[in-house]
Design an enzyme around this catalytic site. Structure first.
Site, short mmCIF file in Angstrom:
data_model
loop_
_atom_site.label_atom_id
_atom_site.label_comp_id
_atom_site.label_asym_id
_atom_site.label_seq_id
_atom_site.Cartn_x
_atom_site.Cartn_y
_atom_site.Cartn_z
N TYR A 135 78.05 40.53 4.47
CA TYR A 135 77.79 39.60 2.27
C TYR A 135 78.61 38.71 2.69
O TYR A 135 78.60 37.47 1.94
CB TYR A 135 79.03 40.60 1.79
CG TYR A 135 78.66 41.41 1.04
CD1 TYR A 135 77.84 42.02 1.49
CD2 TYR A 135 79.70 42.21 0.01
CE1 TYR A 135 77.31 43.64 0.87
CE2 TYR A 135 79.19 43.25 -0.14
CZ TYR A 135 77.66 43.80 0.08
OH TYR A 135 77.43 45.34 -0.69
N LYS A 190 77.51 52.96 10.34
CA LYS A 190 75.89 52.91 11.00
C LYS A 190 75.73 53.05 12.75
O LYS A 190 75.30 52.43 13.07
CB LYS A 190 75.69 52.01 10.05
CG LYS A 190 73.86 53.28 9.89
CD LYS A 190 73.43 54.12 9.08
CE LYS A 190 71.76 54.59 9.34
NZ LYS A 190 71.96 56.65 8.89
N ASP A 222 75.45 57.62 5.77
CA ASP A 222 74.56 58.30 5.10
C ASP A 222 75.28 60.01 5.13
O ASP A 222 75.21 60.40 3.63
CB ASP A 222 72.73 58.65 5.90
CG ASP A 222 73.29 58.56 7.21
OD1 ASP A 222 74.16 58.81 8.06
OD2 ASP A 222 72.55 58.90 7.68
N ASP A 246 81.65 49.27 -0.79
CA ASP A 246 81.42 48.89 -1.40
C ASP A 246 80.64 49.76 -2.17
O ASP A 246 81.08 50.28 -3.72
CB ASP A 246 80.09 47.55 -1.66
CG ASP A 246 79.84 46.74 -2.84
OD1 ASP A 246 81.07 47.33 -3.90
OD2 ASP A 246 79.60 46.27 -3.11
N ASP A 250 82.13 53.05 -5.37
CA ASP A 250 82.06 53.34 -6.58
C ASP A 250 81.79 55.40 -6.65
O ASP A 250 81.75 55.90 -7.53
CB ASP A 250 80.20 52.62 -6.03
CG ASP A 250 80.91 51.53 -7.88
OD1 ASP A 250 82.47 50.63 -7.20
OD2 ASP A 250 79.99 50.83 -7.54
#
Ligand code: NAD
Length: 355
Positions: A135, A190, A222, A246, A250
Site C-alpha cells: 500500500y 506468503k 491462504d 486488511d 475483515d
C-alpha cells in the site's frame, strides 16, 4: 485529554456522535475538537486531509475517527480520494500498529455466519502492520492515470516492500500483546512465493527469540484464511503485513456477527492513537439512522485504555455494551427473532443509560 474528533463521511457522522455521547457521560473531562476529513473535507477544502485537520490530529492525544469514502469519489485522481486521508494520517503520525480484536459476544453467537460452537467464546487479536507493504510501495508516481483509471494502458503495478526495522517493531508489539493473553503468536506470511514475506518470517523469528515465554508459529496467508473459518479459536494473536491484515481482519470480523461490532486502534511509538470502527462509511445505509454505533463506542473504550490511560473507564464502557446486548437491544445488522430492533441513536442512548 485532548481528542481530535474526525467523523468523516457516510455513517461516520452518525456513529461518532453516539461515541461522543458516551464519552460525555463519563465523569472525565475531555477537550474535544471536531474537524472535516475525507469526502466532506474534499467538498469544503478541495483535499481529503486539509492541513488544519492534520495539525489538529498531530496535537491531540488521540483521534476518534468515523469512516471516509463514497462511491461518488471513485472518479477522482487517487491523491484526492477520501481514503487517502487515512493513509495520510497513518503515515504522518507514524501509526504503524493496528490492533483489531475479534470478540464474539455470547449474545451474538447466532448472528455469526459460522456454527455457534465454532465462534462461542472467540477472542482473537489481529495485529496488522499499517505503514509499509504494497500500500505504500513505489513507484506510485509513474502512473499516468488521468481520471483515476488507465485508459489504453497495457500494464499497472505496485511494489511490495518491508524494511527490517518496520518488521521488528510490529513483531515486538505482537509478542508484548501475547504476553498479556495466552502467550501465542501466529505470524502470517506468503514466504513460499514472496521474497518480502520470507524476509518477514526470518525477522519475526529472530525477534521471537527475545520472547522465549511466547510460542510462535508461522502460517501461509491462504491457509490462515481457511483456518479462520475452520477453527478460529485456535488463534490468539495473529501478526501480519498491511495487505494480508486488511483482508484477514475483515474476514475475522464476520465471525463475530457483524463488522458493526468491531473496534480498532492504530498506535504509534508514543502511544498516540487513531481509534475507528473496522468498517467503512457504508454509503448504502448512510442517513437512515440504522448503522450500528457499537464498533465506534468500543473504539472509544480502546482509546481510553491505550492512549488516555483510563482503563477503568474503558472497562465501564465495555461492560455497558455487554449490558445492552444482554437486554436484547439490536441494530438491524445484528437483529434476530426475539430481540428488539433499535436505531443508531437509541443504541447510543442505551449504552449511556447502562453506564
Ligand atoms: P463498508 O464497511 O462501508 O460496508 C460493508 C457492508 O457492511 C455494507 O453493507 C454496510 O452497510 C455494512 N456496514 C458497515 N458498517 C456498518 C455498521 N456500523 N452498521 C451496520 N452495517 C454496517 O465497506 P464498503 O461498502 O466496501 O466501502 C464503503 C466505502 O467505505 C468505500 O468508499 C470504502 O473505500 C470506504 N472504506 C473506508 C474505510 C475507513 O474509513 N477506514 C474502511 C473501509 C472502507
Amino acid at each position: 485529554m485532548k481528542i481530535a474528533v474526525l467523523p468523516g463521511d457516510g455513517i461516520g457522522t452518525e456513529i461518532v456522535a453516539e461515541a461522543v455521547k458516551v464519552l460525555n457521560a463519563l465523569e472525565l473531562r475531555f477537550e474535544m475538537e471536531t474537524a472535516l476529513v475525507g469526502g466532506a473535507a474534499y467538498e469544503a477544502h478541495g483535499h481529503p486531509l486539509p492541513e488544519a485537520t492534520l495539525q489538529l490530529a498531530r496535537q491531540a492525544d488521540a483521534i476518534l475517527f468515523g469512516a471516509v469514502g463514497d462511491w461518488k469519489y471513485d472518479q477522482l485522481d487517487r491523491p484526492l480520494r477520501p481514503e487517502q486521508a487515512i493513509l495520510g494520517l497513518r503515515k504522518n503520525l507514524g501509526l504503524f500498529a493496528n490492533f483489531r480484536p475479534a470478540i464474539c459476544y455470547e449474545e451474538l453467537v447466532n448472528a455469526s455466519s459460522l456454527k455457534p460452537e465454532l465462534v462461542a467464546g472467540l477472542d482473537i487479536l489481529i495485529i496488522r502492520e499499517l505503514t509499509g507493504d504494497i500500500y505504500f510501495g513505489q513507484p506510485r508516481g509513474r502512473r499516468v492515470a488521468t481520471d483515476g483509471h488507465f485508459p489504453g494502458a497495457e500494464e499497472a503495478f505496485d511494489t511490495m516492500r518491508y524494511t527490517r526495522p518496520e518488521i521488528e517493531r510490529i513483531a515486538h508489539v505482537a509478542f508484548q500483546a501475547a504476553r498479556k493473553r495466552s502467550k501465542r503468536v501466529t505470524s502470517v506470511d506468503k514466504a513460499n512465493v514472496l521474497e518480502t514475506f520470507q524476509f518477514w518470517k526470518d525477522v519475526v523469528t529472530e525477534v521471537g527469540k527475545q520472547y522465549p515465554d511466547v510460542a510462535l508459529d508461522h502460517m501461509y496467508v491462504d491457509n490462515a484464511a481457511m483456518q479462520l473459518v475452520r477453527a478460529p479459536k485456535k488463534f490468539d494473536v495473529v501478526v501480519t503485513g498491511n495487505m494480508f491484515g486488511d483482508i484477514l481482519s475483515d474476514e475475522a470480523a464476520m465471525l463475530t456477527g457483524s463488522i458493526g461490532m468491531l473496534p480498532s486502534a492504530s498506535l504509534n511509538a508514543s502511544n498516540q492513537g487513531l481509534y475507528e470502527p473496522s468498517h467503512g462509511s457504508a454509503p448504502d445505509i448512510a442517513g437512515k439512522g440504522i448503522a450500528n454505533p457499537l464498533a465506534t463506542i468500543l473504539s472509544a473504550a480502546m482509546m481510553l485504555r491505550f492512549s488516555l490511560n483510563q482503563p477503568a473507564a474503558a472497562g465501564r464502557i465495555e461492560a455497558a455494551v455487554k449490558a445492552v446486548l444482554a437486554q436484547g437491544l439490536r441494530t438491524a445488522d445484528i437483529f434476530s427473532d426475539g430481540t428488539t430492533r433499535v436505531s443508531t441513536r437509541e443504541m447510543g442512548s442505551a449504552v449511556v443509560k447502562a453506564l
